[in-house]
Design a protein around this motif. Sequence first.
Motif, PDB file in Angstrom:
ATOM      1  N   MET A   1       0.849  -1.192   0.000  1.00 18.26           N
ATOM      2  CA  MET A   1       0.000   0.000   0.000  1.00 18.26           C
ATOM      3  C   MET A   1       0.887   1.245   0.000  1.00 18.26           C
ATOM      4  O   MET A   1       1.677   1.452   0.906  1.00 18.26           O
ATOM      5  CB  MET A   1      -0.881  -0.041   1.259  1.00 18.26           C
ATOM      6  CG  MET A   1      -1.791   1.135   1.387  1.00 18.26           C
ATOM      7  SD  MET A   1      -3.036   0.876   2.663  1.00 18.26           S
ATOM      8  CE  MET A   1      -2.056   0.612   4.142  1.00 18.26           C
ATOM      9  N   ARG A   2       0.758   2.046  -1.049  1.00 14.57           N
ATOM     10  CA  ARG A   2       1.615   3.216  -1.175  1.00 14.57           C
ATOM     11  C   ARG A   2       0.827   4.466  -0.795  1.00 14.57           C
ATOM     12  O   ARG A   2      -0.254   4.699  -1.329  1.00 14.57           O
ATOM     13  CB  ARG A   2       2.106   3.331  -2.615  1.00 14.57           C
ATOM     14  CG  ARG A   2       3.340   4.198  -2.771  1.00 14.57           C
ATOM     15  CD  ARG A   2       4.027   3.838  -4.085  1.00 14.57           C
ATOM     16  NE  ARG A   2       3.220   4.293  -5.215  1.00 14.57           N
ATOM     17  CZ  ARG A   2       3.413   5.451  -5.838  1.00 14.57           C
ATOM     18  NH1 ARG A   2       4.364   6.270  -5.432  1.00 14.57           N
ATOM     19  NH2 ARG A   2       2.676   5.799  -6.877  1.00 14.57           N
ATOM     20  N   GLU A   3       1.371   5.192   0.164  1.00 13.12           N
ATOM     21  CA  GLU A   3       0.697   6.426   0.565  1.00 13.12           C
ATOM     22  C   GLU A   3       1.351   7.599  -0.155  1.00 13.12           C
ATOM     23  O   GLU A   3       2.555   7.789  -0.090  1.00 13.12           O
ATOM     24  CB  GLU A   3       0.801   6.599   2.083  1.00 13.12           C
ATOM     25  CG  GLU A   3       0.001   7.774   2.571  1.00 13.12           C
ATOM     26  CD  GLU A   3      -0.096   7.818   4.095  1.00 13.12           C
ATOM     27  OE1 GLU A   3      -0.346   6.761   4.707  1.00 13.12           O
ATOM     28  OE2 GLU A   3       0.097   8.911   4.642  1.00 13.12           O
ATOM     29  N   LEU A   4       0.548   8.362  -0.871  1.00 10.47           N
ATOM     30  CA  LEU A   4       1.070   9.527  -1.576  1.00 10.47           C
ATOM     31  C   LEU A   4       0.987  10.723  -0.635  1.00 10.47           C
ATOM     32  O   LEU A   4      -0.093  11.080  -0.163  1.00 10.47           O
ATOM     33  CB  LEU A   4       0.268   9.789  -2.851  1.00 10.47           C
ATOM     34  CG  LEU A   4       0.136   8.607  -3.819  1.00 10.47           C
ATOM     35  CD1 LEU A   4      -0.674   9.008  -5.041  1.00 10.47           C
ATOM     36  CD2 LEU A   4       1.503   8.091  -4.250  1.00 10.47           C
ATOM     37  N   LYS A   5       2.149  11.306  -0.352  1.00  7.98           N
ATOM     38  CA  LYS A   5       2.193  12.384   0.639  1.00  7.98           C
ATOM     39  C   LYS A   5       1.701  13.715   0.057  1.00  7.98           C
ATOM     40  O   LYS A   5       1.941  14.026  -1.100  1.00  7.98           O
ATOM     41  CB  LYS A   5       3.640  12.534   1.161  1.00  7.98           C
ATOM     42  CG  LYS A   5       4.036  11.395   2.072  1.00  7.98           C
ATOM     43  CD  LYS A   5       3.265  11.518   3.377  1.00  7.98           C
ATOM     44  CE  LYS A   5       3.520  10.350   4.305  1.00  7.98           C
ATOM     45  NZ  LYS A   5       2.559  10.367   5.433  1.00  7.98           N
ATOM     46  N   PRO A  27      -1.506  15.152  -4.294  1.00  3.93           N
ATOM     47  CA  PRO A  27      -2.733  14.366  -4.210  1.00  3.93           C
ATOM     48  C   PRO A  27      -4.023  15.186  -4.299  1.00  3.93           C
ATOM     49  O   PRO A  27      -5.029  14.700  -4.797  1.00  3.93           O
ATOM     50  CB  PRO A  27      -2.638  13.685  -2.842  1.00  3.93           C
ATOM     51  CG  PRO A  27      -1.184  13.615  -2.555  1.00  3.93           C
ATOM     52  CD  PRO A  27      -0.587  14.846  -3.181  1.00  3.93           C
ATOM     53  N   VAL A  73      -4.407  12.077  -9.245  1.00  7.28           N
ATOM     54  CA  VAL A  73      -3.748  10.818  -8.841  1.00  7.28           C
ATOM     55  C   VAL A  73      -4.630   9.590  -9.083  1.00  7.28           C
ATOM     56  O   VAL A  73      -4.151   8.468  -9.024  1.00  7.28           O
ATOM     57  CB  VAL A  73      -3.320  10.838  -7.349  1.00  7.28           C
ATOM     58  CG1 VAL A  73      -2.165  11.803  -7.146  1.00  7.28           C
ATOM     59  CG2 VAL A  73      -4.490  11.181  -6.430  1.00  7.28           C
TER      60      VAL A  73
ATOM     61  N   PHE B   6      -3.948  16.888   1.325  1.00  7.22           N
ATOM     62  CA  PHE B   6      -4.122  15.657   2.116  1.00  7.22           C
ATOM     63  C   PHE B   6      -3.248  14.563   1.523  1.00  7.22           C
ATOM     64  O   PHE B   6      -2.836  14.653   0.362  1.00  7.22           O
ATOM     65  CB  PHE B   6      -5.595  15.215   2.133  1.00  7.22           C
ATOM     66  CG  PHE B   6      -6.234  15.203   0.768  1.00  7.22           C
ATOM     67  CD1 PHE B   6      -5.954  14.205  -0.150  1.00  7.22           C
ATOM     68  CD2 PHE B   6      -7.129  16.213   0.404  1.00  7.22           C
ATOM     69  CE1 PHE B   6      -6.531  14.207  -1.413  1.00  7.22           C
ATOM     70  CE2 PHE B   6      -7.713  16.225  -0.870  1.00  7.22           C
ATOM     71  CZ  PHE B   6      -7.405  15.210  -1.776  1.00  7.22           C
ATOM     72  N   ASP B   7      -2.970  13.543   2.339  1.00  3.95           N
ATOM     73  CA  ASP B   7      -2.280  12.356   1.836  1.00  3.95           C
ATOM     74  C   ASP B   7      -3.323  11.465   1.179  1.00  3.95           C
ATOM     75  O   ASP B   7      -4.518  11.567   1.482  1.00  3.95           O
ATOM     76  CB  ASP B   7      -1.594  11.597   2.976  1.00  3.95           C
ATOM     77  CG  ASP B   7      -0.563  12.463   3.700  1.00  3.95           C
ATOM     78  OD1 ASP B   7       0.000  13.355   3.054  1.00  3.95           O
ATOM     79  OD2 ASP B   7      -0.368  12.244   4.909  1.00  3.95           O
ATOM     80  N   TYR B   8      -2.872  10.585   0.303  1.00  8.72           N
ATOM     81  CA  TYR B   8      -3.822   9.780  -0.477  1.00  8.72           C
ATOM     82  C   TYR B   8      -3.332   8.347  -0.592  1.00  8.72           C
ATOM     83  O   TYR B   8      -2.148   8.097  -0.829  1.00  8.72           O
ATOM     84  CB  TYR B   8      -3.948  10.403  -1.872  1.00  8.72           C
ATOM     85  CG  TYR B   8      -4.706   9.568  -2.886  1.00  8.72           C
ATOM     86  CD1 TYR B   8      -6.088   9.697  -3.037  1.00  8.72           C
ATOM     87  CD2 TYR B   8      -4.029   8.659  -3.711  1.00  8.72           C
ATOM     88  CE1 TYR B   8      -6.771   8.941  -3.986  1.00  8.72           C
ATOM     89  CE2 TYR B   8      -4.702   7.907  -4.664  1.00  8.72           C
ATOM     90  CZ  TYR B   8      -6.084   8.049  -4.794  1.00  8.72           C
ATOM     91  OH  TYR B   8      -6.750   7.306  -5.723  1.00  8.72           O
ATOM     92  N   VAL B   9      -4.269   7.412  -0.381  1.00 13.24           N
ATOM     93  CA  VAL B   9      -3.954   5.987  -0.549  1.00 13.24           C
ATOM     94  C   VAL B   9      -5.000   5.373  -1.466  1.00 13.24           C
ATOM     95  O   VAL B   9      -6.197   5.573  -1.256  1.00 13.24           O
ATOM     96  CB  VAL B   9      -3.979   5.248   0.810  1.00 13.24           C
ATOM     97  CG1 VAL B   9      -4.029   3.736   0.611  1.00 13.24           C
ATOM     98  CG2 VAL B   9      -2.769   5.613   1.639  1.00 13.24           C
ATOM     99  N   GLN B  10      -4.530   4.649  -2.465  1.00 11.55           N
ATOM    100  CA  GLN B  10      -5.479   3.870  -3.257  1.00 11.55           C
ATOM    101  C   GLN B  10      -5.450   2.448  -2.702  1.00 11.55           C
ATOM    102  O   GLN B  10      -4.508   1.696  -2.952  1.00 11.55           O
ATOM    103  CB  GLN B  10      -5.106   3.884  -4.733  1.00 11.55           C
ATOM    104  CG  GLN B  10      -6.206   3.254  -5.557  1.00 11.55           C
ATOM    105  CD  GLN B  10      -6.119   3.655  -7.016  1.00 11.55           C
ATOM    106  OE1 GLN B  10      -5.371   3.041  -7.770  1.00 11.55           O
ATOM    107  NE2 GLN B  10      -6.849   4.682  -7.408  1.00 11.55           N
ATOM    108  N   GLN B  12      -6.060  -1.414  -2.086  1.00 10.77           N
ATOM    109  CA  GLN B  12      -6.247  -2.562  -2.981  1.00 10.77           C
ATOM    110  C   GLN B  12      -7.193  -3.589  -2.379  1.00 10.77           C
ATOM    111  O   GLN B  12      -7.649  -4.498  -3.058  1.00 10.77           O
ATOM    112  CB  GLN B  12      -4.896  -3.235  -3.296  1.00 10.77           C
ATOM    113  CG  GLN B  12      -3.861  -2.297  -3.928  1.00 10.77           C
ATOM    114  CD  GLN B  12      -4.347  -1.675  -5.231  1.00 10.77           C
ATOM    115  OE1 GLN B  12      -4.988  -2.336  -6.039  1.00 10.77           O
ATOM    116  NE2 GLN B  12      -4.063  -0.382  -5.429  1.00 10.77           N
ATOM    117  N   GLU B  16      -6.791  -3.258   3.714  1.00 14.24           N
ATOM    118  CA  GLU B  16      -5.899  -2.101   3.605  1.00 14.24           C
ATOM    119  C   GLU B  16      -6.632  -0.815   3.968  1.00 14.24           C
ATOM    120  O   GLU B  16      -6.110   0.025   4.700  1.00 14.24           O
ATOM    121  CB  GLU B  16      -5.398  -1.973   2.162  1.00 14.24           C
ATOM    122  CG  GLU B  16      -4.081  -2.653   1.907  1.00 14.24           C
ATOM    123  CD  GLU B  16      -3.543  -2.352   0.508  1.00 14.24           C
ATOM    124  OE1 GLU B  16      -2.737  -3.144   0.036  1.00 14.24           O
ATOM    125  OE2 GLU B  16      -3.933  -1.332  -0.112  1.00 14.24           O
TER     126      GLU B  16
END
Lengths: 166, 277
Positions: A1-5, A27, A73, B6-10, B12, B16
């Motif tokens: 899981m990659r968190e985009l800062k 983001p 994104v 904000f930070d962003y997570v996609q 899966q 998660e």
Amino acid sequence: MRELKSDRQHKITFTLDGRQVSGDAEPHLLLSDFLREKLGVTSVHVGCEHGVCGTCTVHIDGKAVRACLTFAVQVGNRRVDTVESLSNNEGELNDLQSAFRKHHALQCGFCTPGILMSVEHYLRHNSDPTESDVRDMLSGHLCRCTGYVGMVRAIMETAAKRKSGI
Amino acid sequence: MKPVPFDYVQAQSTEEALACLKDSDRNVRVLAGGQSLVAMLNLRLVRPNLLVDISQIESLSTIRQSKDILEIGAAVTQAELKQWPGLAESVPQLSMALPFVGHFQTRNKGTVCGSLAHADPSSELPLCLAALNGSVVLQSARRSRVLNAAEFQTGMLSTACQPDEMIVAARYPISREGDGFAFREVARRHGDFAIVALAAFVTESKIRLGIGGLASRPSVREWDILSEQELDEALNAFAWQLKGSDDIHATARYRRELVRRLGRQVIEEAKSARTKE
């Protein structure tokens, strides 16, 4: 899981109007702003910025959606098409665009790119719409100068021609 | 009209996404279709630290029908549900209400569960959930629970969903033999927020009427089959109990009149739509 800062630029690669492109975005950058400001696609217009007016409508993976309610994104490795994809390389208008011109379906043209993209998606799945179906679909767009009569005529004519294969 | 950073997570997988929600130090919001949330972000009414995008989670993209319920995953869009074959037989009221949900362009991305999570008092999908007494499946890293519509939506734009929870599915009851449904909405422009929305559900022995757009959340009344006069009285009482107020779209008096008149019409419509037993 990659968190985009939030404070970093992230590289986004995707297919835009049939060409592979990439650009950097934080983001929280909206797709509409990303296309206009980072990639110079100024045919994507920005109106209300909360999903009401419809002028920023583009296709993501073939579906008409609001670019102002999508983040840049989110389109990585996906296909985005704008109104630029409708005419050919010589700049010739497609049948729908020509019908809009013929029927005076635009005046200032601000709302037009979004409307054309909605119609293209809509007609793919509704090849024989009634006038009231078309008006229902157009309710997702605001035009403040010429009104909708010309648009409805242009869309009905395009639908009929496409259906009969002309 | 730009969101805060904000930070962003996609995400899966659901696991998660739930792991992100566990972080109580941060204001985390779940993004599915974004047709309500991103508008709120653009208006800076919501200022999260982290956005968890669940739109690409495959296990949440399914519509499942069992004997009694239609279960709609959290990533299923309103357009996907509208086009789902058999919806008109399984949950007729949803197929009547979906054309009123936003516009063609917003239904392409907006999700069913997202609309429930946003909990706008005038929106159609929470109204149908309340009228049909459906439920919502909430999950967190530590537990899973099912809340019925009345327990879930607690008020205007507010629900019982806890910060570490997210909706994973909505459950709408399947229509049975002898049930009849109807849906109506009054708005200035098709696809706009409803001034009043009405959802009727009639069986052999009961009438259920749900009203949206008046109170801070969908309101439902259930009556035994009433005589004409009793029904008029019941609708009048219901209209007053909703305590609608004047705003730029309509007066409270007009709204009450809509409940009385259209309430009557949708109930009649649902009665005549009842399938033969």
